[in-house]
Design a protein around this motif. Structure first.
Motif, mmCIF file in Angstrom:
data_model
loop_
_atom_site.group_PDB
_atom_site.id
_atom_site.type_symbol
_atom_site.label_atom_id
_atom_site.label_comp_id
_atom_site.label_asym_id
_atom_site.label_seq_id
_atom_site.Cartn_x
_atom_site.Cartn_y
_atom_site.Cartn_z
ATOM 1 N N TRP A 1 0.572 -1.439 -0.202
ATOM 2 C CA TRP A 1 -0.471 0.225 -0.155
ATOM 3 C C TRP A 1 0.575 0.954 -0.126
ATOM 4 O O TRP A 1 1.884 1.090 0.929
ATOM 5 C CB TRP A 1 -0.813 -0.186 1.479
ATOM 6 C CG TRP A 1 -1.548 -1.295 1.432
ATOM 7 C CD1 TRP A 1 -1.832 -2.503 1.587
ATOM 8 C CD2 TRP A 1 -3.025 -1.093 0.146
ATOM 9 N NE1 TRP A 1 -2.969 -2.676 1.418
ATOM 10 C CE2 TRP A 1 -3.631 -2.354 0.539
ATOM 11 C CE3 TRP A 1 -4.285 -0.118 0.044
ATOM 12 C CZ2 TRP A 1 -5.318 -2.706 0.367
ATOM 13 C CZ3 TRP A 1 -4.552 -0.224 -0.059
ATOM 14 C CH2 TRP A 1 -6.267 -1.811 -0.576
ATOM 15 N N VAL A 2 0.725 1.727 -1.252
ATOM 16 C CA VAL A 2 1.058 3.953 -1.133
ATOM 17 C C VAL A 2 0.687 4.854 -0.753
ATOM 18 O O VAL A 2 -0.246 4.723 -1.887
ATOM 19 C CB VAL A 2 2.126 3.577 -2.433
ATOM 20 C CG1 VAL A 2 2.994 4.699 -2.576
ATOM 21 C CG2 VAL A 2 3.026 2.430 -2.880
ATOM 22 N N ILE A 3 0.427 4.829 0.067
ATOM 23 C CA ILE A 3 -0.083 6.267 0.322
ATOM 24 C C ILE A 3 0.203 8.024 0.298
ATOM 25 O O ILE A 3 1.160 8.755 1.118
ATOM 26 C CB ILE A 3 -1.026 5.850 2.045
ATOM 27 C CG1 ILE A 3 -1.065 4.631 2.489
ATOM 28 C CG2 ILE A 3 -1.426 7.254 2.758
ATOM 29 C CD1 ILE A 3 -0.741 3.777 3.792
ATOM 30 N N ASN A 4 -0.951 8.727 -0.129
ATOM 31 C CA ASN A 4 0.508 9.731 -0.389
ATOM 32 C C ASN A 4 -0.573 10.585 1.185
ATOM 33 O O ASN A 4 -1.930 10.461 0.886
ATOM 34 C CB ASN A 4 -1.170 10.306 -2.079
ATOM 35 C CG ASN A 4 -0.956 12.022 -2.003
ATOM 36 O OD1 ASN A 4 -0.096 12.478 -1.495
ATOM 37 N ND2 ASN A 4 -1.442 12.692 -3.426
ATOM 38 N N PRO A 5 -0.396 11.328 1.386
ATOM 39 C CA PRO A 5 -0.801 12.191 2.667
ATOM 40 C C PRO A 5 -1.479 13.226 2.374
ATOM 41 O O PRO A 5 -1.808 13.881 3.565
ATOM 42 C CB PRO A 5 0.478 11.970 3.608
ATOM 43 C CG PRO A 5 1.691 12.235 2.458
ATOM 44 C CD PRO A 5 1.342 11.147 1.297
ATOM 45 N N ASN A 6 -1.525 13.926 1.017
ATOM 46 C CA ASN A 6 -2.259 14.758 1.405
ATOM 47 C C ASN A 6 -2.864 14.635 0.092
ATOM 48 O O ASN A 6 -3.449 13.033 -0.201
ATOM 49 C CB ASN A 6 -1.275 16.496 -0.269
ATOM 50 C CG ASN A 6 -0.343 15.690 -1.240
ATOM 51 O OD1 ASN A 6 -1.608 15.327 -2.196
ATOM 52 N ND2 ASN A 6 0.595 16.027 -2.115
ATOM 53 N N SER A 7 -4.228 15.331 -0.323
ATOM 54 C CA SER A 7 -5.699 15.203 -0.934
ATOM 55 C C SER A 7 -5.401 15.361 -2.185
ATOM 56 O O SER A 7 -6.733 15.067 -3.445
ATOM 57 C CB SER A 7 -6.705 16.534 -0.453
ATOM 58 O OG SER A 7 -5.969 17.471 -0.466
ATOM 59 N N ASN A 8 -4.615 15.477 -3.479
ATOM 60 C CA ASN A 8 -3.968 15.756 -4.073
ATOM 61 C C ASN A 8 -4.160 14.666 -4.873
ATOM 62 O O ASN A 8 -3.204 13.298 -5.227
ATOM 63 C CB ASN A 8 -3.111 16.936 -4.729
ATOM 64 C CG ASN A 8 -2.618 17.383 -6.229
ATOM 65 O OD1 ASN A 8 -3.511 16.426 -7.099
ATOM 66 N ND2 ASN A 8 -3.038 18.040 -6.587
ATOM 67 N N ALA A 9 -5.551 14.393 -5.697
ATOM 68 C CA ALA A 9 -5.868 13.193 -6.706
ATOM 69 C C ALA A 9 -4.651 12.701 -7.305
ATOM 70 O O ALA A 9 -3.894 12.057 -8.150
ATOM 71 C CB ALA A 9 -6.919 12.625 -6.966
ATOM 72 N N ALA A 10 -3.932 13.875 -8.190
ATOM 73 C CA ALA A 10 -3.507 13.910 -9.260
ATOM 74 C C ALA A 10 -1.936 14.040 -9.064
ATOM 75 O O ALA A 10 -0.660 13.046 -10.089
ATOM 76 C CB ALA A 10 -3.485 15.038 -10.403
ATOM 77 N N VAL A 11 -1.171 13.533 -7.854
ATOM 78 C CA VAL A 11 -0.392 13.565 -7.069
ATOM 79 C C VAL A 11 -0.075 12.165 -7.244
ATOM 80 O O VAL A 11 0.637 11.477 -7.548
ATOM 81 C CB VAL A 11 0.241 13.556 -5.795
ATOM 82 C CG1 VAL A 11 0.876 13.766 -5.122
ATOM 83 C CG2 VAL A 11 -0.250 15.510 -5.783
ATOM 84 N N THR A 12 -1.651 11.072 -6.362
ATOM 85 C CA THR A 12 -1.569 9.251 -6.478
ATOM 86 C C THR A 12 -1.148 8.741 -7.431
ATOM 87 O O THR A 12 -0.721 8.573 -8.150
ATOM 88 C CB THR A 12 -2.502 9.678 -5.971
ATOM 89 O OG1 THR A 12 -3.024 10.492 -4.507
ATOM 90 C CG2 THR A 12 -2.821 8.401 -5.643
ATOM 91 N N ALA A 13 -1.847 10.109 -9.116
ATOM 92 C CA ALA A 13 -2.239 9.565 -10.037
ATOM 93 C C ALA A 13 -0.506 9.341 -10.351
ATOM 94 O O ALA A 13 -0.394 7.729 -11.554
ATOM 95 C CB ALA A 13 -3.016 9.932 -11.059
ATOM 96 N N GLY A 14 -0.421 10.312 -10.234
ATOM 97 C CA GLY A 14 1.497 10.183 -11.074
ATOM 98 C C GLY A 14 2.295 9.251 -9.838
ATOM 99 O O GLY A 14 2.737 8.971 -10.820
ATOM 100 N N ILE A 15 2.053 8.748 -8.829
ATOM 101 C CA ILE A 15 2.903 8.307 -8.269
ATOM 102 C C ILE A 15 2.789 6.972 -8.711
ATOM 103 O O ILE A 15 3.441 6.094 -8.488
ATOM 104 C CB ILE A 15 2.678 8.103 -6.724
ATOM 105 C CG1 ILE A 15 2.864 9.671 -6.086
ATOM 106 C CG2 ILE A 15 2.948 6.957 -6.247
ATOM 107 C CD1 ILE A 15 2.809 9.462 -4.738
ATOM 108 N N ASP A 16 1.522 6.453 -8.752
ATOM 109 C CA ASP A 16 0.382 4.765 -9.413
ATOM 110 C C ASP A 16 1.598 5.100 -10.635
ATOM 111 O O ASP A 16 1.434 3.883 -10.825
ATOM 112 C CB ASP A 16 -0.672 4.628 -9.169
ATOM 113 C CG ASP A 16 -1.542 4.168 -10.303
ATOM 114 O OD1 ASP A 16 -1.270 2.826 -9.006
ATOM 115 O OD2 ASP A 16 -1.766 3.096 -10.955
#
Length: 222
Positions: free
Chosen positions: A6-21
C-alpha cells in the motif's frame, strides 16, 4: 499469492497519487505483490509545513491500522516522511518513508547527493532528517524549484525549472546523483536523467522497490 504493498499519498491531491501510481508501473510484475495507491482524501492539499505533518499523523495512523490485515508493507508517499517513527511503532508490517529510502538509494549510486525540492521552506526540515540519518558529509546541497502543486501541472515549465536546478546541483554543488524531493515530480525522472547525465532517484520508486523486496523475501502471502 502475496499481500499487497500500500502506497499512501498523505495529501488530498489525487493527481499526485495518479503520478505515483504511474511511476510504479515498472515495478508491477505478474505473480508479484499488487501495488495499491491511496489518497488521504481528508489531508491537506500539500504537505509542506510542520503543521501539515502534525495534521496528517493521526490520519495516517488510522489508515494503516485499517489496512494492516491485508498488507505486506506500506510506503508513505511524502518526502518529509510524516509520522514515520510512529507508524513503524504501531504497524505489524514494514513501513517505508520515501525520503529516507531515496537517500539510501542515492548513497548506493554516487558519492554526493543533491536534492531538487519543491519549496525552499522545507530545507530546514529536510536538513534535520539528513542529520539524523548521519549523511551530511555526503550531502551536496538542496535547491528548490519554488513551484506550487498547481504550477507543477504545467509539464514544460516544470521540467525546464527542474533542469535548471538540477544543473546547479550538479555543476555548482558537485552532486553526482540527484533526488527529486517531492512525490509530485515522479513523471520527470527519465527526462532529467537523460538531460543531466547523472543518476536521478525518484523517491516513490526507491521506497517501493525496497518494500517489494521485503515482501518477497519475507514471503508475505495472503
Amino acid at each position: 499469492m502475496y499481500l499487497p504493498l500500500w502506497v499512501i499519498n498523505p495529501n488530498s491531491n489525487a493527481a499526485v497519487t495518479a503520478g505515483i501510481d504511474s511511476a510504479l508501473g515498472p515495478l508491477r510484475m505478474a505473480g508479484g505483490p499488487p501495488i495499491n495507491c491511496l489518497t488521504l482524501t481528508e489531508g491537506p492539499a500539500a504537505v509542506q509545513s510542520q503543521q501539515d505533518l502534525a495534521q496528517v499523523t493521526p490520519m495516517l495512523g488510522r489508515l494503516i491500522s485499517e489496512h494492516q490485515a491485508n498488507a505486506g508493507a506500506f510506503v508513505i508517499g511524502c518526502f518529509s516522511d510524516p509520522a514515520l517513527a510512529l507508524l513503524r511503532e504501531i504497524s505489524r508490517r514494514p513501513v517505508f518513508g520515501i525520503g529516507e529510502c531515496a537517500v539510501l538509494d542515492a548513497l548506493s549510486r554516487g558519492q554526493r547527493f543533491g536534492v531538487i525540492a519543491m519549496q525552499g521552506s522545507v530545507l530546514g526540515r529536510h536538513l534535520r532528517t539528513y542529520g539524523a540519518m548521519g549523511v551530511l558529509q555526503r550531502f551536496a546541497g538542496e535547491r528548490a524549484v519554488e513551484l506550487s502543486m498547481t504550477q507543477l501541472a504545467d509539464p514544460h515549465a516544470t521540467l525546464q525549472r527542474m533542469l535548471q536546478v538540477g544543473r546547479q546541483l550538479r555543476d555548482d554543488d558537485q552532486a553526482d546523483v540527484l533526488i527529486m524531493g517531492c512525490a509530485g515530480m515522479a513523471a520527470y525522472r527519465q527526462a532529467l536523467e537523460r538531460e543531466l547525465h547523472v543518476p536521478v532517484i525518484e523517491p516513490c520508486q526507491a521506497a517501493a522497490a525496497m518494500a517489494l523486496g521485503r515482501i518477497l523475501l519475507n514471503g508475505e502471502g495472503a
